[in-house]
Design an enzyme around this catalytic site. Structure first.
Site, PDB file in Angstrom:
ATOM      1  N   THR A 377     145.550  28.779  -4.078  1.00  0.00           N
ATOM      2  CA  THR A 377     144.962  30.072  -4.373  1.00  0.00           C
ATOM      3  C   THR A 377     144.834  30.846  -3.083  1.00  0.00           C
ATOM      4  O   THR A 377     144.812  30.271  -2.006  1.00  0.00           O
ATOM      5  CB  THR A 377     143.566  29.854  -5.005  1.00  0.00           C
ATOM      6  N   ASN A 397     148.039  28.143  -8.867  1.00  0.00           N
ATOM      7  CA  ASN A 397     147.317  26.903  -9.116  1.00  0.00           C
ATOM      8  C   ASN A 397     147.625  25.892  -8.015  1.00  0.00           C
ATOM      9  O   ASN A 397     147.008  25.921  -6.964  1.00  0.00           O
ATOM     10  CB  ASN A 397     147.596  26.319 -10.497  1.00  0.00           C
TER      11      ASN A 397
END
Length: 566
Positions: A377, A397
């Site tokens: 992220t 992710n």
């Protein structure tokens, strides 16, 4: 703001042993600007945001420019093949939250990762079947249309130039590409884009060009949303799905839509926090933790003392237990938000707290509220000259997402389907145990830990916060806020001091190595905590506005971030 000499010493020792590549004296650490500032995880993205601000753009224009630039310069996390959240706080006091989180494809179902009656974790973590429908492009276009001053073509130009002309890799960028070679080489598109054709490792200083990505970005610049969800790019994406066994269809792409929501608001120590609401779990968790902490004098306990760590850990344990049971996509499940944020409820959650003994996560389940059915992220923070503020957290992710790049289009796809509850009781890639509220369903958004936050005091923006790092996002953002709001640290120190993390399950207290003294660790073990050293607990990029209106930007020294402004 001020900081004690003891805390300064902690920072210096921690940086010396854990973060040798950067120190407070180096460029990019923390800078103060009179007019506007952009803080991101990558210096060229920060420069792109500053460039747009200097061209007359506002904070939203700069945020869109940064997002597309990160898709070029931080391919392991910055993206157009993933999704994220944006919190906007305008100078007139308007606060809104944009949900451009990925959605499950129309063909998705609860058992899609089961084979012969058994859950197969790899299917939700790597390969095309792991990908949700991307939301970034729709979100950026929608934000720009609602609040931007400049055209999409203008704000996307820095990214197009970076992709077409290339940029020189930093040490960390080269290392990330090399470290993920094994996964990337399994897929033709990824191997062609991210592995050197002669097979040799990438080196710091190598020129990295992405001509197919430049063409994709130009299609978005020319056609807006349709340049991604329709036409050539959509055709290439669906072809990749069919080739790799994925299920995202043309109908999925055409029907995707980002959603404006109302931020969750919390109060603590004279500050008001505006946090991304569900499907972000960070808002509810942070607000609950602050509620649980309200009766205690945190400053008196002492920063990272055994008592302080013990107390914060016990509030984290309880908030994450509630997260696992109650939270999901609010368009699909009825979240008892008012009850979870009720001070009486959170006081009750702490009735079992003991100063002497750690709770057992096996014994600390979710709270008693009737449930009504119905890693990689990146975060960036921006404040412009007019006082508009934007906090954005975006993700694929895992690092490099699903490892699948769209051949001919140049971008990676996410592996966000792993953020659903693929199998109740089974941990996802971040070790999180989740419940039925987060079960897979077509067009449903998966629960997230991303927690972009804007903090005000007396109706003026004082902090823009957020972090990267899976579930550690929640606790890193919390630490960052408490360090400034309670311990009066300046933003550079607040993000640099060592952090700790607990997420209910597994029942472990994670701490950054050298971050807790031997005596503190001994006391915590005596209380019954199971400690586990970690090499990093989130990456935070922060802005703090001081009493004179100067904007202090601080990138996390654990990465390659930069504060840029004027």
């Amino acid at each position: 703001m001020k900081c004690s000499s003891r805390l300064a010493a902690v920072v210096c020792v921690f940086l010396l042993f854990v973060l040798p590549s950067q120190s407070p004296g180096q460029a990019g650490w923390s800078k103060s600007f009179e007019h506007a500032v952009v803080v991101t995880a990558e210096q060229r993205a920060s420069q792109a945001g500053r460039e747009i601000l200097q061209q007359g753009g506002n904070a939203v224009d700069a945020a869109v420019a940064v997002q597309f630039a990160l898709a070029v310069t931080l391919p392991r996390a910055g993206n157009i093949g993933g999704g994220g959240f944006m919190v906007v706080r305008l100078a007139d006091g308007t606060s809104r939250a944009l949900d451009f989180r990925e959605q499950a494809p129309l063909q998705a179902d609860e058992d899609m990762y089961m084979r012969d009656g058994k859950y197969v974790p790899k299917l939700s973590r790597e390969g095309a079947l792991a990908s949700g429908v991307p939301g970034v492009v729709d979100g950026m276009v929608k934000a720009l249309q609602e609040y931007g001053n400049l055209s999409l073509n203008q704000v996307i130009q820095p990214a197009i130039e970076l992709a077409r002309e290339g940029y020189r890799l930093s040490y960390r960028q080269a290392k990330a590409l090399n470290d993920n070679k094994k996964g990337l080489k399994k897929y033709e598109g990824s191997a062609g884009y991210f592995i050197r054709q002669d097979g040799t490792p990438w080196q710091e200083g190598d020129l990295f060009r992405q001509t197919d990505l430049a063409r994709t970005l130009q299609r978005i610049a020319d056609r807006g949303r349709a340049g991604f969800y329709e036409g050539k790019t959509a055709e290439l994406l669906v072809d990749e799905m069919e080739k790799q066994g994925g299920i995202i269809s043309r109908e999925d792409l055409q029907s995707y839509e980002s959603v404006w929501r109302n931020p969750v608001q919390a109060s603590f120590n004279g500050y008001e926090l505006n946090i991304m609401p569900p499907p972000s779990s960070g808002s509810i968790a942070i607000a609950q933790i602050l509620d649980m902490l309200e009766p205690y004098d945190l400053k008196e306990l002492g920063f990272n003392s055994a008592k302080y760590v013990h107390l914060i850990t016990e509030t984290m344990r309880r908030a994450f237990a509630d997260r696992a049971h109650f939270l999901g996509d609010p368009d699909f499940v009825d979240i008892p938000q008012a009850e979870l944020l009720d001070p009486d409820y959170n006081e009750e959650r702490m009735e079992s707290f003991s100063w002497e003994t750690a709770s057992s996560s096996d014994d600390i389940g979710h709270g008693d509220i009737p449930f009504r059915e119905s890693t990689e992220t990146t975060h960036y923070s921006i404040i412009d000259e007019a006082g508009n503020a934007v906090a954005v957290t975006t993700t694929l992710n895992g690092s490099f997402g699903s490892m699948v790049a769209v051949s001919g289009a140049g971008f990676l796809l996410n592996n966000e389907m792993d953020d659903f509850t693929a199998e109740p009781g089974e941990p996802n890639m971040f070790g999180l145990i989740q419940g039925k509220a987060n079960a897979i369903a077509p067009e449903k958004r998966m629960l997230s830990s991303m927690s972009p936050t804007i903090v005000t005091q007396n109706d003026s923006v004082r902090m823009v916060l957020g972090a990267a790092g899976g579930p550690r996002i929640i606790t890193a953002t919390l630490h960052n806020f408490l360090n400034m709001a309670v311990f009066e640290m300046d933003p550079a120190e607040a993000i640099s001091v060592p952090r700790f993390h607990h997420q209910w399950m597994p029942d472990k207290l994670y701490y950054e190595e050298f971050g807790l003294s031997p005596d503190t660790r001994k006391l915590l073990k005596q209380k019954g905590h199971t400690l586990s050293a970690s090499d990093g607990l989130g990456r935070v990029h922060t802005i703090f506005v001081d009493d004179d209106g100067f904007k202090l930007g601080a990138p996390d020294p654990r990465g390659d971030g930069m504060a840029a402004g004027f």
